[in-house]
Structure formats: C-alpha cells, structure tokens
Design a protein around this motif. Structure first.
Motif, short mmCIF file in Angstrom:
data_model
loop_
_atom_site.label_atom_id
_atom_site.label_comp_id
_atom_site.label_asym_id
_atom_site.label_seq_id
_atom_site.Cartn_x
_atom_site.Cartn_y
_atom_site.Cartn_z
N ILE A 1 23.23 3.73 21.10
CA ILE A 1 24.24 2.87 21.72
C ILE A 1 23.59 1.88 22.68
CG2 ILE A 1 26.25 2.84 23.25
CD1 ILE A 1 26.84 3.80 20.41
N THR A 2 22.59 2.36 23.43
CA THR A 2 21.89 1.49 24.38
C THR A 2 21.16 0.36 23.66
OG1 THR A 2 21.60 3.35 25.90
CG2 THR A 2 20.17 1.44 26.23
N HIS A 3 20.62 0.68 22.49
CA HIS A 3 19.87 -0.31 21.70
C HIS A 3 20.65 -0.65 20.42
CE1 HIS A 3 16.24 0.26 24.19
NE2 HIS A 3 16.62 1.52 24.24
N LEU A 4 21.94 -0.85 20.56
CA LEU A 4 22.81 -1.00 19.40
C LEU A 4 22.42 -2.20 18.53
CD1 LEU A 4 25.24 0.12 17.90
CD2 LEU A 4 26.72 -1.31 19.31
N HIS A 5 22.07 -3.31 19.15
CA HIS A 5 21.72 -4.51 18.38
C HIS A 5 20.52 -4.24 17.48
CE1 HIS A 5 21.29 -8.77 17.41
NE2 HIS A 5 20.01 -8.67 17.70
N ASP A 6 19.48 -3.61 18.03
CA ASP A 6 18.29 -3.30 17.23
C ASP A 6 18.62 -2.27 16.14
OD1 ASP A 6 16.46 -4.97 18.56
OD2 ASP A 6 16.28 -3.54 20.19
N PHE A 7 19.50 -1.32 16.46
CA PHE A 7 19.87 -0.31 15.47
C PHE A 7 20.61 -0.94 14.30
CE2 PHE A 7 22.78 2.98 13.82
CZ PHE A 7 21.84 3.90 13.39
N LEU A 8 21.52 -1.86 14.58
CA LEU A 8 22.26 -2.54 13.51
C LEU A 8 21.31 -3.34 12.62
CD1 LEU A 8 25.44 -3.79 15.43
CD2 LEU A 8 25.31 -1.95 13.76
N LEU A 9 20.32 -3.96 13.25
CA LEU A 9 19.34 -4.73 12.49
C LEU A 9 18.54 -3.82 11.57
CD1 LEU A 9 17.93 -7.50 12.08
CD2 LEU A 9 16.34 -6.83 13.88
N GLU A 10 18.16 -2.64 12.06
CA GLU A 10 17.41 -1.69 11.25
C GLU A 10 18.28 -1.06 10.18
OE1 GLU A 10 14.52 0.96 9.74
OE2 GLU A 10 14.45 -1.00 10.70
N LYS B 1 19.49 -15.57 6.14
CA LYS B 1 20.79 -14.92 5.97
C LYS B 1 21.25 -14.23 7.25
CE LYS B 1 21.02 -12.46 2.32
NZ LYS B 1 20.77 -11.29 1.41
N ASN B 2 20.30 -13.59 7.94
CA ASN B 2 20.64 -12.80 9.12
C ASN B 2 20.32 -13.49 10.44
OD1 ASN B 2 21.43 -10.15 7.78
ND2 ASN B 2 19.40 -10.47 6.91
N THR B 3 19.91 -14.78 10.34
CA THR B 3 19.54 -15.58 11.53
C THR B 3 18.60 -14.81 12.44
OG1 THR B 3 21.53 -14.89 12.81
CG2 THR B 3 21.71 -16.89 11.46
N TRP B 4 17.53 -14.26 11.86
CA TRP B 4 16.56 -13.51 12.63
C TRP B 4 15.80 -14.41 13.58
CZ3 TRP B 4 14.01 -10.37 8.08
CH2 TRP B 4 14.86 -9.30 7.75
N THR B 5 15.60 -13.95 14.78
CA THR B 5 14.67 -14.60 15.69
C THR B 5 13.26 -14.27 15.21
OG1 THR B 5 14.50 -12.67 17.16
CG2 THR B 5 16.27 -14.26 17.61
N THR B 6 12.27 -14.93 15.79
CA THR B 6 10.90 -14.64 15.38
C THR B 6 10.52 -13.20 15.73
OG1 THR B 6 10.13 -15.61 17.48
CG2 THR B 6 10.12 -17.02 15.54
N ARG B 7 11.04 -12.69 16.84
CA ARG B 7 10.76 -11.30 17.22
C ARG B 7 11.35 -10.35 16.19
NH1 ARG B 7 13.01 -6.95 19.52
NH2 ARG B 7 15.05 -7.97 19.68
N GLN B 8 12.57 -10.63 15.71
CA GLN B 8 13.20 -9.77 14.73
C GLN B 8 12.48 -9.83 13.39
OE1 GLN B 8 17.09 -11.49 15.08
NE2 GLN B 8 17.84 -9.91 16.46
N LEU B 9 12.06 -11.04 13.00
CA LEU B 9 11.30 -11.18 11.75
C LEU B 9 9.98 -10.41 11.85
CD1 LEU B 9 10.64 -12.41 8.99
CD2 LEU B 9 9.80 -14.45 10.17
N GLU B 10 9.31 -10.53 12.98
CA GLU B 10 8.04 -9.83 13.17
C GLU B 10 8.22 -8.32 13.05
OE1 GLU B 10 4.30 -10.08 16.25
OE2 GLU B 10 6.32 -10.14 17.10
N ARG B 11 9.29 -7.81 13.65
CA ARG B 11 9.53 -6.37 13.59
C ARG B 11 9.81 -5.91 12.16
NH1 ARG B 11 13.28 -2.77 12.92
NH2 ARG B 11 12.84 -0.69 13.72
N GLN B 12 10.60 -6.69 11.44
CA GLN B 12 10.93 -6.30 10.07
C GLN B 12 9.69 -6.31 9.18
OE1 GLN B 12 13.46 -4.84 9.46
NE2 GLN B 12 15.31 -5.73 10.28
#
Length: 339
Positions: free
Chosen positions: A198-207, A125-136
């Motif tokens: 703001i600097t890490h906005l993409h990661d914050f939105l994911l979280e 659904k969120n088109t997670w990369t493997t790094r994003q899936l691993e973090r979640q």
C-alpha cells in the motif's frame, strides 16, 4: 465578487500542462538533433571506411571540437551514443515523440530488436518515466513474460496487434518487489507485506502489469454469518474484470488455493456485472510447488494464478539459469509419451 479557489486551481493546471508540453517538445527536438548529428557522423564514417580505426578517431575528434563550446553533452562518450542512436534507429519517423533522449540512451543498449520494440511499445503505452523504464529493463520484464508466454503473443500485445484475453498474458511470475524495502533474511507477516505494498502502491501496480487500478484493502465478506477478509482487490480495465490478490509469506498450500477460489466465486456471483469478465485470483507467495498448483485447479483454469514474489532483482546469471530450467522443463514435457 467572490473568487473561488477552483479558478486558481484551473489556471495552475493550465500553466503546469503548458510547461510539461514545452519540456517534452524541447526534449524531442534535442533527440531529433542528435539523430541528425548521428546521421552526419555515419555518413562521414562511410567516407573513411577503409580505415579500421576511423570511427574511434572521428568521435574523439568531434568531441574535442564541440565539448569546449557546447559542454559535456558532446563528450566522447556522448558522441558515441549519438552515433549508436542513428545506427539503431536509421529511420527518422521511428523516433517517437513520446520518448525523450534519456529513454533512448537506455533503449539503444538493447541489442535484440524484438526486445527493444517491446520496451518502446510498453514505455509509450504506459507513459513510463525513464526511471520506470530502467527498472522494467533491469527487472527483466521481457524475459519474465517470455518464460510464461509465447514470444509472438508477447510481441503482439506490445504492438497493439492483439488484446489480452488471458490473465497469464500480463501477470508475471515471479513478481519482483525490491522497492518494498523488505529484507529477505528477516521474518515478517502477511500484514507487513500488505502495508508495504500500500505504501508503494504506484510501484506495485507498475510491477503487477498493465491496466490495474486499486479498489480495496482487507475487503470484508459476509457469508451466512461468517466473515472473511480479502487482502487486496484491484480492477483491470483491459481485461474488464476484478482481480483479487492474496498474500502468503510461506510456501503455498492447496488450502490457500481453495480459499482464493472461494473469494473468486463470491465476486463472480455477487459483485461482477454481466458485461464484465470472470474474476481473476492471484496468489502472491514466497514459494510454490507448480505440480500442487496444477493438480489443485481445473485443467481449463484461466482465472487462478500462483506467482512467487522476490524481494530483490535477479542477476543476469540467475535469469539465464531460470530460462534454461524452463526450456528444459518444456522439452521434457514434449518428450513425455502420451497414453
């Protein structure tokens, strides 16, 4: 004839998209290849089921035969993963083309089927990369949502059987912000955390959750000559509403809740359109007293949420302890006599 740069940009975009599709296709074919190999290994294992150690012998034998010719992709460990891949996903149609082999290597380590299905649905659904899936997975997204929501509700959302109607269904508590790089021992101001977000906005939105888009930082409000500044403003396209985030690097107070309620009221009265849902307010705080939060808000509150932030990921022991605490709290509430 004058050629504009837009022509080059369009051609580059076509090339990049074609390369991306080709890479995904190759990766999917590799995944399907591993599925068929795993199936063949499983069939062979059934033939030798009278030998208790046959499975270990078989994977070692296959690795010894294949690795010299095909490389480390067929090491003993890799062959064991391939065997486990088929055992976990015995139906070929269940292997999704949106996920690559590196996704599946993480997913097959998840023993709980409901939990695994949740991460599969969310990754697609969120088109997670493997790094994003691993973090979640490492940040225990599944467990955190279950702590504050019913299991069936979480699964229904993940399987697209239900649309989110309540902010609590997507907002996590606590929220983990280890990617900001802030040290938990150090003292810092709210503006420091805001800048780090703001600097890490993409990661914050994911979280933060599904469907969030950034709107504004330090949004200025003029109210009868007084000025106020909202830390962060987002929009959630799934809930179809504005989401206001206020950051508190100290323990949450009832005054903080009142301030956020004012901001939410302002947006509902002056910014929200008729087709949009009521504005949601999130108090991101270092510490909170749940009783104070509960008493400070109306009983039917669905728009103001207080969520603690953590600057490091929890250990497994910490998570288990937190879940036990939540279970005991709910059991206590059920046992309380009604008046």
């Amino acid at each position: 004839m004058i050629l504009t740069q837009s022509v080059i940009a369009d051609i580059k975009d076509i090339i990049d998209k074609a390369k991306d599709r080709a890479i995904r296709l190759v990766d999917h074919q590799r995944t399907i290849m591993y599925w068929h190999i795993g199936k063949r290994i499983f069939e062979e294992e059934q033939e030798g089921k009278d030998r208790a150690d046959y499975g270990n012998y078989l994977t070692k034998f296959i690795a010894e035969q294949l690795e010299p010719e095909y490389g480390s992709g067929f090491s003993k460990r890799q062959v064991e993963l391939i065997r486990q891949f088929y055992r976990t996903f015995p139906i070929a149609n269940a292997v999704r083309s949106q996920l690559g082999w590196t996704h599946y290597k993480m997913l097959i380590r998840i023993e709980n089927q409901d939990k695994r299905e949740f991460y599969i649905a969310e990754a697609i659904k969120n088109t997670w990369t493997t790094r994003q899936l691993e973090r979640q997975i490492h940040s225990n997204l599944w467990e955190r949502l279950l702590i504050s929501n019913e299991k069936e509700s979480v699964l229904a959302i993940a399987r697209n059987e239900k649309h989110m109607s309540d902010a609590k269904e997507i907002i996590k508590d606590p929220i983990y912000l280890e990617f900001l790089g802030l040290h938990r021992e150090a003292s810092y101001y709210e503006k420091d955390m805001e800048q780090a977000i703001i600097t890490h906005l993409h990661d914050f939105l994911l979280e933060l959750g599904n469907g969030f888009a950034f709107i504004a930082r330090q949004k200025r409000l003029h109210i009868e000559g007084d000025e106020f500044f909202i830390d962060l403003v987002f929009y959630n396209r799934l809930l179809r509403c504005f989401v206001i985030v206020e950051i508190k690097t100290t323990k949450l107070t009832h005054q903080d809740i009142g301030q956020l309620q004012m901001y939410v009221n302002y947006y509902d009265r002056y910014e929200k359109k008729d087709f949009e849902n009521p504005t949601i307010g999130i108090l991101l705080c270092a510490e909170k007293n749940n009783a104070v939060v509960k008493i400070s808000l109306p009983e039917n509150n669905k728009t103001i949420i207080a969520s603690e932030y953590k600057l490091y990921l929890p250990t497994e022991q910490q998570l288990i302890a937190e879940m036990k605490k939540e279970i005991e709290k709910h059991e206590y509430e059920i046992e309380l006599p009604t008046t």
